[in-house]
Design an enzyme around this catalytic site. Structure first.
Site, mmCIF file in Angstrom:
data_model
loop_
_atom_site.group_PDB
_atom_site.id
_atom_site.type_symbol
_atom_site.label_atom_id
_atom_site.label_comp_id
_atom_site.label_asym_id
_atom_site.label_seq_id
_atom_site.Cartn_x
_atom_site.Cartn_y
_atom_site.Cartn_z
ATOM 1 N N SER A 148 0.865 -1.184 0.000
ATOM 2 C CA SER A 148 0.000 0.000 0.000
ATOM 3 C C SER A 148 0.898 1.228 0.000
ATOM 4 C CB SER A 148 -0.858 0.005 1.264
ATOM 5 O OG SER A 148 -1.410 1.296 1.477
ATOM 6 N N TYR A 163 -0.931 -1.133 10.145
ATOM 7 C CA TYR A 163 -1.144 -1.484 8.737
ATOM 8 C C TYR A 163 0.026 -0.954 7.900
ATOM 9 C CZ TYR A 163 -3.567 -1.610 4.174
ATOM 10 O OH TYR A 163 -3.917 -1.837 2.866
HETATM 11 N N1 LIG Z 1 -8.617 -0.895 -1.439
HETATM 12 C C1 LIG Z 1 -7.583 -0.093 -1.310
HETATM 13 O O1 LIG Z 1 -7.714 1.144 -1.416
HETATM 14 C C2 LIG Z 1 -6.215 -0.647 -1.011
HETATM 15 C C3 LIG Z 1 -5.162 0.249 -0.966
HETATM 16 C C4 LIG Z 1 -3.892 -0.216 -0.713
HETATM 17 C C5 LIG Z 1 -3.669 -1.556 -0.517
HETATM 18 N N2 LIG Z 1 -4.718 -2.421 -0.554
HETATM 19 C C6 LIG Z 1 -4.405 -3.834 -0.343
HETATM 20 O O2 LIG Z 1 -4.918 -4.588 -1.412
HETATM 21 C C7 LIG Z 1 -5.175 -5.928 -0.971
HETATM 22 C C8 LIG Z 1 -6.566 -6.348 -1.423
HETATM 23 O O3 LIG Z 1 -7.510 -5.568 -0.731
HETATM 24 P P1 LIG Z 1 -8.904 -5.114 -1.346
HETATM 25 O O4 LIG Z 1 -8.927 -3.636 -1.299
HETATM 26 O O5 LIG Z 1 -9.156 -5.836 -2.615
HETATM 27 O O6 LIG Z 1 -9.874 -5.554 -0.163
HETATM 28 P P2 LIG Z 1 -10.963 -6.690 0.009
HETATM 29 O O7 LIG Z 1 -11.927 -6.662 -1.112
HETATM 30 O O8 LIG Z 1 -11.456 -6.529 1.399
HETATM 31 O O9 LIG Z 1 -10.117 -8.039 -0.095
HETATM 32 C C9 LIG Z 1 -9.385 -8.556 0.970
HETATM 33 C C10 LIG Z 1 -9.208 -10.031 0.709
HETATM 34 O O10 LIG Z 1 -8.397 -10.576 1.742
HETATM 35 C C11 LIG Z 1 -9.041 -11.752 2.231
HETATM 36 N N3 LIG Z 1 -8.747 -11.940 3.636
HETATM 37 C C12 LIG Z 1 -8.981 -11.070 4.659
HETATM 38 N N4 LIG Z 1 -8.671 -11.650 5.830
HETATM 39 C C13 LIG Z 1 -8.231 -12.909 5.542
HETATM 40 C C14 LIG Z 1 -7.785 -13.996 6.323
HETATM 41 N N5 LIG Z 1 -7.714 -13.913 7.651
HETATM 42 N N6 LIG Z 1 -7.413 -15.125 5.697
HETATM 43 C C15 LIG Z 1 -7.492 -15.246 4.358
HETATM 44 N N7 LIG Z 1 -7.911 -14.241 3.556
HETATM 45 C C16 LIG Z 1 -8.272 -13.086 4.141
HETATM 46 C C17 LIG Z 1 -10.534 -11.502 2.044
HETATM 47 O O11 LIG Z 1 -11.240 -12.729 1.953
HETATM 48 P P3 LIG Z 1 -12.079 -13.439 3.106
HETATM 49 O O12 LIG Z 1 -12.798 -12.353 3.856
HETATM 50 O O13 LIG Z 1 -12.980 -14.350 2.335
HETATM 51 O O14 LIG Z 1 -11.100 -14.176 3.935
HETATM 52 C C18 LIG Z 1 -10.537 -10.797 0.690
HETATM 53 O O15 LIG Z 1 -10.509 -11.735 -0.338
HETATM 54 C C19 LIG Z 1 -4.980 -5.923 0.548
HETATM 55 O O16 LIG Z 1 -3.725 -6.464 0.870
HETATM 56 C C20 LIG Z 1 -5.026 -4.437 0.904
HETATM 57 O O17 LIG Z 1 -4.294 -4.159 2.066
HETATM 58 C C21 LIG Z 1 -5.984 -2.000 -0.799
#
Ligand SMILES: NC(=O)c1ccc[n+]([C@@H]2O[C@H](COP(=O)([O-])OP(=O)(O)OC[C@H]3O[C@@H](n4cnc5c(N)ncnc54)[C@H](OP(=O)(O)O)[C@@H]3O)[C@@H](O)[C@H]2O)c1
Length: 258
Positions: A148, A163
């Site tokens: 991130s 985080y």
């Molecule tokens: N959205 C943003 O603005 C943003 C910005 C910077 C970085 N990111 C990063 O991008 C990545 C993807 O995030 P996203 O934004 O696409 O969010 P998201 O839609 O909430 O996806 C998060 C994923 O992680 C899985 N997950 C969460 N806890 C888990 C656990 N304990 N064990 C296994 N899987 C787990 C969730 O699946 P389950 O709930 O089914 O387990 C889900 O598939 C993350 O690493 C996040 O930190 C996002």
């Protein structure tokens, strides 16, 4: 000489390569899994929600592997299941991640700090260790971590110390693994997204004030989407990035360029 019109397509092709994508039950991970499959990879999708994984695995002819990655004792079950179901993995995308507290740094509960580290940093490290012998035997591999921009800069108004620390840790891990494993042609890189709508950031976008703050601080005039990050991940996964290792690629609409 006639131009080789398929050369670029070949560089981005992943025909038959086995890939593991964590966090694939929603958001970025689901988009990445679909994109890798669309260029020929055989993809194992990993997260906790079995129903969503099963649906996606059916769509992309992949494999669903349910696992709670925040429990270091369970992470070890993932790679053997993939090897048995699809074969040795050549690509690992660590996209699962979450934020467990929005308290100011001085008040973050130790338990939330530990949970953040276990899911966002320890699990990617353990999975990288688990794919290593398979990639070494294959003579190549690509690991892409998803961090991130908060691993690189502080974000005023959105407290996220543990985080940010976990995501910055991924960049350090990336550089170190890249150097240690380069001799086996295993590349390790990180993609650092800015902000895009997903389950994690949903509450942020619900507030018009916060959404306006994000717009104001993003130089490009459009909102980022998961698809905007996918291109960087697919590039790093395959031969098009064959000489790129140890890097953190920022995809943030210019947020950190200001
Ligand atoms: N959205 C943003 O603005 C943003 C910005 C910077 C970085 N990111 C990063 O991008 C990545 C993807 O995030 P996203 O934004 O696409 O969010 P998201 O839609 O909430 O996806 C998060 C994923 O992680 C899985 N997950 C969460 N806890 C888990 C656990 N304990 N064990 C296994 N899987 C787990 C969730 O699946 P389950 O709930 O089914 O387990 C889900 O598939 C993350 O690493 C996040 O930190 C996002």
């Amino acid at each position: 000489m006639a131009p080789d019109r398929d050369a670029a397509a070949r560089m981005f092709g992943l025909d038959g390569r086995v890939a593991i994508v964590t966090g694939a039950s929603s958001g970025l991970g689901a988009s990445v899994a679909g994109a890798l499959a669309s260029v020929g990879a055989r993809v194992a999708v990993v997260a906790r929600r079995q129903d969503r994984l099963a649906e996606l695995a059916k769509e992309i002819d992949g494999l669903a592997v349910a696992c709670d990655l925040s429990d270091p004792d369970r992470v070890g079950s993932v790679v053997p299941a993939v090897v048995e179901g699809l074969g040795p993995p050549e690509i690992l995308v660590n996209a699962a991640g979450n934020m467990f507290t929005t308290e100011p740094a001085e008040c973050e509960p130790p338990d939330a700090i530990r949970r953040t580290m276990d899911l966002n940093l320890v699990a990617p490290f353990l999975l990288a260790q688990a794919v290593f012998p398979h990639m070494r035997a294959l003579g190549r591999g690509s690991i892409v971590n998803v961090s991130s921009i908060s691993g690189r800069v502080g974000v005023p108004g959105i407290p996220q110390a543990s985080y940010a620390a976990s995501k910055a840790g991924l960049s350090g891990l990336t550089a170190e693994l890249a150097v240690q494993w380069a001799r086996h042609s295993i590349r390790v890189n990180t993609v650092a997204p800015g902000f895009f709508r997903s389950e994690i950031t949903g509450p942020l976008y619900e507030s018009e004030r916060a959404a306006e703050y994000l717009r104001r601080n993003t130089p490009l005039p459009m909102e980022g989407t998961a698809q905007d990050i996918v291109g960087a991940v697919v590039w790093l996964a395959g031969d098009a990035a064959g000489y790129v290792t140890g890097q953190t690629v920022v995809v943030d609409g210019g947020w950190t360029a200001r």
